[in-house]
Design a protein around this motif. Structure first.
Motif: not given
Length: 752
Positions: A556-558, A601-603, A606-608, A643-645
């Protein structure tokens, strides 16, 4: 006072350096081997065995880490790959290739970072990669910031299609626009330059907040935006992009690169676009966007002798025509509006532009790999022939830029310096007719700006702890005399996962009143320019803190940041004094911009990827003696992006919501009641989405912009009487176009 603060900080930092331990720095790059394809790994862990000293690789897979006394085992690890342990003795640079720990029949796919902030860069700089640019249509640079929380792009008016960016709450005039570290799109290109760079040409974008370094000049009052074009050495062998939307716009991009031999490479980038369907979603009788034709071409050559010398040379040609105004107007000259009787007269706008650029770069890296010299030069010619109703504006601008840079070290690689000489010249020839039927009432403006300069910049680094960049430059302006520009940047790693950045510095800018504000000619307002306008001058300072937190094996990026810009002198564009005129004069009073932003920002799984941000703009200036909020700017901004891959990246889904707060509108109380507008606008939001299907060499994308179909009501004042006294298309705070549906295809033959 500001100079005293900077000197004090420098002395303090120098004191720190006296006590710093001179541990040996180990550098390297980490790569991954999947199915015999080697790629750089972003975010790989690099640490010394049995210690707490560690770091992670940046976007290019590179790392730098201090070697503690007694430690010789360097561990490199990444989820999904076998860790590697290196015994470090005398070697200082390593290339580590991690092998997949999955079974052969299991294919592991990763998602490339879209935008990120380097942990090593001392400046608050956001890197937007090609992966991020593909999340939206991204037909040109102006559409590249839809998923970015820091930069806003909006229309300047409701008739010409001119766009402007906002950074730190201020307009793009105060942002130094760069193409491959060359100052560009100044003066006449300010309004439409964002449309001059096709999305298919861009490799990446760097957004720097606060004052930039002194190497590229004394501008950049609030930051820099630098665009990196695709390079012949690593771009696709062949790339094709086709795009079309429901409003009649279509475009085609074709890129190709050739490796002639091991020293010479070349690339051709070509773009053509049309928008020939007239639309009037708001039923005001005017085209929502002008009809457009643009031809854009670029050819570049790169040379590398494999022995330290590299050079690049290239040309760029642009031809663009914009036809706006009332529905049905299709003329190419002002007199075409005066057919028939006055009841049949249509208000028209035509902006015909030709632009030619040439650049040259050369660099030499000495044998010690720390000393280098580089020369950068660029020439551009910009011609605009235009009319706005009965007003006619023709202008030419010739610009030349050169920068000679020498870089080396003092003692070791932790103490570096850059110095050099620069030269900037701009020549403007402008002719303005307020009524082409009265050719005797003409304003002819000629101005030449010649600015030679010199700079020196020192960088001190305590690996994994502190980086200081202190610089100053002296420029000799032919009109404004000697200009001194001090700037300071600092990065301090509070912990390996907590990074503090700060900056302070001064900037100057020469305003080009007509060239940068010609969109105001699409109104009945008079243009009143004060005599002997001075240069704009401002101080910018601020800080950013970034925290990285490991949650469930994902990071997690703050980010939290605050920046303030204080103007000592500013060109005020005053539309508040009267609805009949726009006044241009130098600031007499206070003017400032406070900007506070938080972002995460955080995933999520997996993929989202999830991005959320919120920003506060507190921007005020003194208008005719009164300190007021700057008009047509939302006080608050928000962004939410998903954004989902899917696994193996067969599908990608992107969804973005932009929240825009309320703001002020210049008063129209003196207009007749039917032509009055509220003195403020309410909050609104814009939703964009896109779906992409990936195949082996190509992908197809479909998307919607402004999904909620939000439009500013009655954006043009007195559109029913455009030749009258109340016509005004400049009071724009929201979108003019409604919902747009688009689709496109990308095909590429990649270089191995």
């Amino acid at each position: 006072m500001n100079r005293f603060i900077i000197v004090t900080i420098l002395v303090f930092c120098a004191g720190i350096s006296l006590f710093a331990q001179a541990n040996k720095e180990i550098t390297g790059v980490v790569k991954a081997n999947d199915k015999n394809k080697v790629t750089e790994l972003v975010g790989a862990n690099v640490y010394w065995a049995n210690t707490q000293a560690g770091t992670v690789t940046d976007y290019n897979g590179q790392f730098a880490i201090d070697q503690p006394k007694g430690s010789v085992l360097l561990v490199v690890s990444y989820i999904g790959y076998k860790p590697d342990t290196i015994k470090v003795r005398n070697q200082q640079h390593f290339e580590v290739i991690l092998q997949s720990d999955q079974l052969d029949e299991v294919l592991v796919a990763g998602k490339k970072a879209g935008s990120h902030m380097s942990r090593l860069d001392p400046m608050t700089k956001v890197n937007i990669t090609g992966a991020e640019l593909c999340k939206a249509a991204c037909c040109n640079l102006s559409e590249s910031f839809e998923t970015n929380a820091s930069v806003d792009v909006s229309y300047s008016d409701a008739a010409t299609g001119a766009k402007q960016i906002q950074l730190l709450g201020l307009s793009g005039n105060y942002v130094q626009m760069m193409t491959e570290n060359i100052p560009n799109f100044r003066g006449l290109a300010t309004l439409y330059g964002l449309n001059y760079i096709p999305g298919a040409w861009m490799e990446s974008i760097q957004i720097s907040k606060g004052t930039a370094t002194v190497i590229n000049g004394y501008e950049a009052l609030t930051g820099q935006i630098n665009v990196e074009y695709k390079k012949p050495v690593n771009s696709e062998k062949f790339f094709l992009n086709m795009y079309a939307n429901n409003t009649g716009r279509w475009e085609s991009n074709v890129n190709g690169s050739i490796h002639l031999n091991d020293k010479w490479t070349t690339a051709i980038l070509a773009h053509y676009s049309e928008d020939q369907k007239s639309t009037d979603d708001n039923d005001d009788g005017f085209r929502d966007e002008p009809l457009l034709k643009q031809l854009n071409f670029m050819n570049r050559w790169d040379f590398n002798n494999k022995n330290g010398f590299t050079s690049q040379i290239g040309i760029k040609v642009l031809d663009e025509n914009r036809l706006g105004g009332q529905m049905g107007f299709n003329g190419s000259k002002p007199s075409d509006q005066l057919h028939g009787n006055s009841n049949d007269t249509l208000y028209g706008i035509n902006i015909d532009t030709r632009r030619y650029e040439g650049f040259y770069k050369a660099g030499y890296l000495f044998d010690d790999e720390y000393t280098s010299v580089a020369l950068v030069a660029n020439y551009s010619f910009h011609e605009q022939n235009s009319f706005y109703g009965r007003k006619q504006y023709d202008a030419e601008q010739r610009s030349f830029y050169a920068n000679l840079i020498f870089q080396s070290i003092i003692g070791d690689e932790n103490s570096k310096y850059s110095t050099g000489l620069s030269f900037q010249s701009d020549e403007f020839d402008e002719v303005l007719l307020m009524d082409f039927q009265s050719p005797d009432e003409v304003q002819i403006l000629k101005r030449e700006e010649i600015v030679p300069g010199a700079f020196f910049q020192y960088t001190y680094n305590i690996p994994d702890r502190l980086t200081i960049i202190a610089g100053g430059r002296v420029d000799f302006h032919n009109d404004f005399g000697t200009l001194f520009t001090p700037r300071l940047h600092a990065k301090y790693n509070i912990t390996p996962n907590t990074i503090l950045r700060a900056s302070a510095g001064k900037g100057y800018r020469t305003p080009n009143v007509l060239a940068e504000n010609s969109y105001l000619l699409a109104s009945s307002r008079q243009i009143i320019i004060a005599d002997n306008l001075d240069q704009e001058e401002a101080w910018n300072y601020g800080a950013n803190i970034t925290q990285y937190i490991n949650i469930a094996g994902r990071e997690l990026t703050l980010n939290a940041e605050y920046y303030r810009t204080d103007f000592k002198n500013q060109l005020i564009v005053d539309a508040d004094q009267s609805t009949d005129a726009v006044y241009f004069y130098n600031l007499n009073g206070d003017s400032y911009a406070n900007n506070f932003q938080i972002e995460g920002k955080y995933e999520l799984f997996r993929g989202l990827d999830v991005v959320a941000a919120w920003r506060l703009n507190d921007v005020k200036a003194t208008y005719n003696g009164d300190l007021m909020t700057r008009p047509l700017i939302s006080r608050t901004k928000g962004l939410f992006n998903l954004s989902y891959s899917t696994p193996l990246k067969k599908w990608q889904f992107d969804f973005t919501t932009q929240f825009n707060g309320e703001g002020r509108v210049p008063s129209t109380a003196s207009n007749p009641p039917e032509y009055q507008r509220p003195d403020s606008f309410d909050a609104y939001q814009i939703v964009n989405s896109q779906i992409t299907k990936y195949f082996r060499k190509w992908n197809v994308y479909v998307g919607v912009e402004n999904l909620g179909d939000f439009k500013q009501n009655d954006p043009i004042i007195a559109g029913d009487d455009p030749f009258g006294d109340n016509f005004d298309s400049s009071l724009i705070w929201g979108p003019v176009m409604g919902r747009r549906i688009y689709m496109g295809i990308r095909f590429s033959i990649d270089r191995e």
